[in-house]
Design an enzyme around this catalytic site. Sequence first.
Site, PDB file in Angstrom:
ATOM      1  N   ARG A 156     -24.247  20.329  66.615  1.00 53.13           N
ATOM      2  CA  ARG A 156     -25.333  20.725  67.454  1.00 53.13           C
ATOM      3  C   ARG A 156     -24.803  21.109  68.965  1.00 53.13           C
ATOM      4  O   ARG A 156     -25.574  20.682  69.931  1.00 53.13           O
ATOM      5  CB  ARG A 156     -26.560  19.890  67.320  1.00 53.13           C
ATOM      6  CG  ARG A 156     -27.220  19.860  66.099  1.00 53.13           C
ATOM      7  CD  ARG A 156     -28.349  21.037  66.004  1.00 53.13           C
ATOM      8  NE  ARG A 156     -28.581  21.076  64.624  1.00 53.13           N
ATOM      9  CZ  ARG A 156     -30.018  20.501  64.407  1.00 53.13           C
ATOM     10  NH1 ARG A 156     -30.834  20.093  65.176  1.00 53.13           N
ATOM     11  NH2 ARG A 156     -30.441  20.577  62.989  1.00 53.13           N
ATOM     12  N   ARG A 195     -30.877  22.996  72.325  1.00 51.36           N
ATOM     13  CA  ARG A 195     -31.882  23.134  73.373  1.00 51.36           C
ATOM     14  C   ARG A 195     -31.412  22.304  74.481  1.00 51.36           C
ATOM     15  O   ARG A 195     -31.976  22.502  75.787  1.00 51.36           O
ATOM     16  CB  ARG A 195     -33.298  22.334  72.945  1.00 51.36           C
ATOM     17  CG  ARG A 195     -33.890  23.394  71.997  1.00 51.36           C
ATOM     18  CD  ARG A 195     -35.205  22.882  71.437  1.00 51.36           C
ATOM     19  NE  ARG A 195     -34.782  21.937  70.366  1.00 51.36           N
ATOM     20  CZ  ARG A 195     -35.431  21.466  69.325  1.00 51.36           C
ATOM     21  NH1 ARG A 195     -36.686  21.824  69.130  1.00 51.36           N
ATOM     22  NH2 ARG A 195     -34.950  20.672  68.439  1.00 51.36           N
ATOM     23  N   ARG A 246     -33.688  31.578  73.582  1.00 48.72           N
ATOM     24  CA  ARG A 246     -34.665  31.092  73.044  1.00 48.72           C
ATOM     25  C   ARG A 246     -36.011  31.705  73.447  1.00 48.72           C
ATOM     26  O   ARG A 246     -36.977  31.799  72.765  1.00 48.72           O
ATOM     27  CB  ARG A 246     -34.777  29.564  72.858  1.00 48.72           C
ATOM     28  CG  ARG A 246     -33.965  28.981  71.627  1.00 48.72           C
ATOM     29  CD  ARG A 246     -34.623  29.335  69.948  1.00 48.72           C
ATOM     30  NE  ARG A 246     -35.349  28.313  69.519  1.00 48.72           N
ATOM     31  CZ  ARG A 246     -36.452  28.601  69.389  1.00 48.72           C
ATOM     32  NH1 ARG A 246     -37.280  29.642  69.794  1.00 48.72           N
ATOM     33  NH2 ARG A 246     -37.329  27.567  69.017  1.00 48.72           N
TER      34      ARG A 246
HETATM   35  O1  CP3 Z   1     -23.873  22.782  65.581  1.00 54.25           O
HETATM   36  C1  CP3 Z   1     -24.426  23.688  65.996  1.00 54.25           C
HETATM   37  O2  CP3 Z   1     -24.151  23.888  67.407  1.00 54.25           O
HETATM   38  C2  CP3 Z   1     -24.774  25.120  65.112  1.00 54.25           C
HETATM   39  C3  CP3 Z   1     -26.086  25.044  64.843  1.00 54.25           C
HETATM   40  C4  CP3 Z   1     -26.753  24.334  63.780  1.00 54.25           C
HETATM   41  C5  CP3 Z   1     -28.108  24.419  63.741  1.00 54.25           C
HETATM   42  N1  CP3 Z   1     -28.594  23.927  62.609  1.00 54.25           N
HETATM   43  C6  CP3 Z   1     -29.071  25.156  64.851  1.00 54.25           C
HETATM   44  C7  CP3 Z   1     -30.330  24.547  65.098  1.00 54.25           C
HETATM   45  C8  CP3 Z   1     -26.351  23.504  62.673  1.00 54.25           C
HETATM   46  C9  CP3 Z   1     -24.968  23.120  62.404  1.00 54.25           C
HETATM   47  C10 CP3 Z   1     -27.283  23.212  62.020  1.00 54.25           C
HETATM   48  C11 CP3 Z   1     -27.486  22.379  60.740  1.00 54.25           C
HETATM   49  C12 CP3 Z   1     -28.606  21.908  60.190  1.00 54.25           C
HETATM   50  N2  CP3 Z   1     -29.940  22.388  59.972  1.00 54.25           N
HETATM   51  C13 CP3 Z   1     -29.047  20.592  59.613  1.00 54.25           C
HETATM   52  C14 CP3 Z   1     -27.782  19.736  59.495  1.00 54.25           C
HETATM   53  C15 CP3 Z   1     -27.182  19.002  60.622  1.00 54.25           C
HETATM   54  C16 CP3 Z   1     -27.908  17.713  61.048  1.00 54.25           C
HETATM   55  O3  CP3 Z   1     -28.509  17.571  62.048  1.00 54.25           O
HETATM   56  O4  CP3 Z   1     -27.880  16.893  60.135  1.00 54.25           O
HETATM   57  C17 CP3 Z   1     -30.262  20.430  59.318  1.00 54.25           C
HETATM   58  C18 CP3 Z   1     -30.826  19.216  58.829  1.00 54.25           C
HETATM   59  C19 CP3 Z   1     -31.197  21.558  59.740  1.00 54.25           C
HETATM   60  C20 CP3 Z   1     -32.542  21.945  59.304  1.00 54.25           C
HETATM   61  C21 CP3 Z   1     -32.969  22.099  60.736  1.00 54.25           C
HETATM   62  N3  CP3 Z   1     -33.022  23.033  61.624  1.00 54.25           N
HETATM   63  C22 CP3 Z   1     -33.952  20.994  61.582  1.00 54.25           C
HETATM   64  C23 CP3 Z   1     -34.252  19.584  60.672  1.00 54.25           C
HETATM   65  C24 CP3 Z   1     -34.057  21.486  62.632  1.00 54.25           C
HETATM   66  C25 CP3 Z   1     -35.179  20.690  63.934  1.00 54.25           C
HETATM   67  C26 CP3 Z   1     -36.342  21.237  63.932  1.00 54.25           C
HETATM   68  C27 CP3 Z   1     -36.703  20.870  65.461  1.00 54.25           C
HETATM   69  O5  CP3 Z   1     -37.780  21.380  65.943  1.00 54.25           O
HETATM   70  O6  CP3 Z   1     -36.033  19.871  66.042  1.00 54.25           O
HETATM   71  C28 CP3 Z   1     -33.554  22.850  62.733  1.00 54.25           C
HETATM   72  C29 CP3 Z   1     -33.815  23.597  63.936  1.00 54.25           C
HETATM   73  C30 CP3 Z   1     -32.471  23.908  64.666  1.00 54.25           C
HETATM   74  N4  CP3 Z   1     -31.532  24.353  64.011  1.00 54.25           N
HETATM   75  C31 CP3 Z   1     -32.338  23.796  65.967  1.00 54.25           C
HETATM   76  C32 CP3 Z   1     -31.035  24.309  66.192  1.00 54.25           C
HETATM   77  C33 CP3 Z   1     -30.213  24.488  67.523  1.00 54.25           C
HETATM   78  C34 CP3 Z   1     -33.239  23.455  67.143  1.00 54.25           C
HETATM   79  C35 CP3 Z   1     -33.475  24.209  68.191  1.00 54.25           C
HETATM   80  C36 CP3 Z   1     -34.289  25.490  68.317  1.00 54.25           C
HETATM   81  O7  CP3 Z   1     -35.601  25.321  67.630  1.00 54.25           O
HETATM   82  O8  CP3 Z   1     -34.238  26.554  68.820  1.00 54.25           O
END
Ligand code: CP3
Length: 345
Positions: free
Chosen positions: A26, A30, A39
């Site tokens: 990640r 944010r 965003r």
């Molecule tokens: O690592 C990186 O910089 C690459 C980007 C990346 C994102 N998601 C962007 C993202 C990666 C590698 C993921 C993988 C991902 N997505 C996982 C596995 C990683 C882990 O942490 O175990 C999971 C479980 C997801 C599903 C997902 N997407 C969740 C649970 C969330 C969070 C929701 C929240 O509101 O916090 C997301 C959203 C997400 N994906 C964000 C980002 C940067 C949050 C930021 C946003 O909403 O812009």
Amino acid sequence: MSAPQSRFVKACKAQPVDRTPVWFMRQAGRYMAEYRAVRKRYSLVEICKKPEVAAEVTITAAEALGVDAAIIFADLLLPLEVMGLPFHFEPGEGPVIEKPVREKKDVIQLRVDRAAELGYVAEAVSLVCKHFGTSLPVIGFCGAPFTLASYMIEGGGSRNYVHTKKMMYSSPSVWDELMRKLVAVTSQHAAEQVRAGADVIQIFDSWVGCLSVEDYRRYALPRTTELVNAVQKTGVSVIYFGTDSATLLPSMKQTGAEVIGLDWRIPLDDGWSSLGFQGAVQGNLDPVLLFADWQELKARTKDILRRAGDRPGHIFNLGHGILPETPVENVKALAKFVQEHSTRR
Ligand code: CP3
């Protein structure tokens, strides 16, 4: 592959390198002002679907931090859409899958013939590879079948995984069909990223730690091994990452993944030792330590480097992703510190 000679790619193969490579799960997110600005104009899924924007977000984060690898900006859940399960992100709640998979008929309806529609991720990979050339390796990624199945079945995040385990225990053939379909789609999706130039694929099994060793071996290991093998056939190394996984590590290694991601709950050397010191490990600083003062952060980082010792095959990372409120300066300072304090003699 775009940077096969990079220290990151070599470390994945447990080959000796000049210093420990470092990147962060990640690393684009944010906590970074540049990302928050993007965003304001686009939703998360819109960013993923616009290759130029996804590439820009990926490149900006990697360059701002000075890390040793760029991870493509995308999301784990994108394959759900092309399998016929729409989802959205609810502010403050995380992902919501509109019609969760609960029964045999839901699994039968899932499609496996539309993986090519995820081509926008591969396009973004290709743009990032073009930008960095051989100077920085690019990591592609996909979800492991267990973690994706748990989102599909629970309809979002979960505490106890009741619906998921209920399907595993009471309808094992339906469960296996779901796992099989997920592997069909994610292996194509990962292969496309490799064709576009990705140097390594990370498989995220973020929630696998809710399983006992016995259940992991019975319900997750066989299909996950198929996915790892399919990705390796494309010619790249695989990083297989899970959390709460201390008891599962020896079984996770049986997938054949070159690199095992360790979360912060286990001392790095204990985790590596439970793998018989075979292959490489990635990790494993607690992401919350980035909120601590610099003295503490430095001491804990040194401790991880000390535990890795002089063995080849350590990739420095956090034990899970960077959290939203993390101070950017600490992340930058941490990358620099690892790079300066891991010089091999
Ligand atoms: O690592 C990186 O910089 C690459 C980007 C990346 C994102 N998601 C962007 C993202 C990666 C590698 C993921 C993988 C991902 N997505 C996982 C596995 C990683 C882990 O942490 O175990 C999971 C479980 C997801 C599903 C997902 N997407 C969740 C649970 C969330 C969070 C929701 C929240 O509101 O916090 C997301 C959203 C997400 N994906 C964000 C980002 C940067 C949050 C930021 C946003 O909403 O812009």
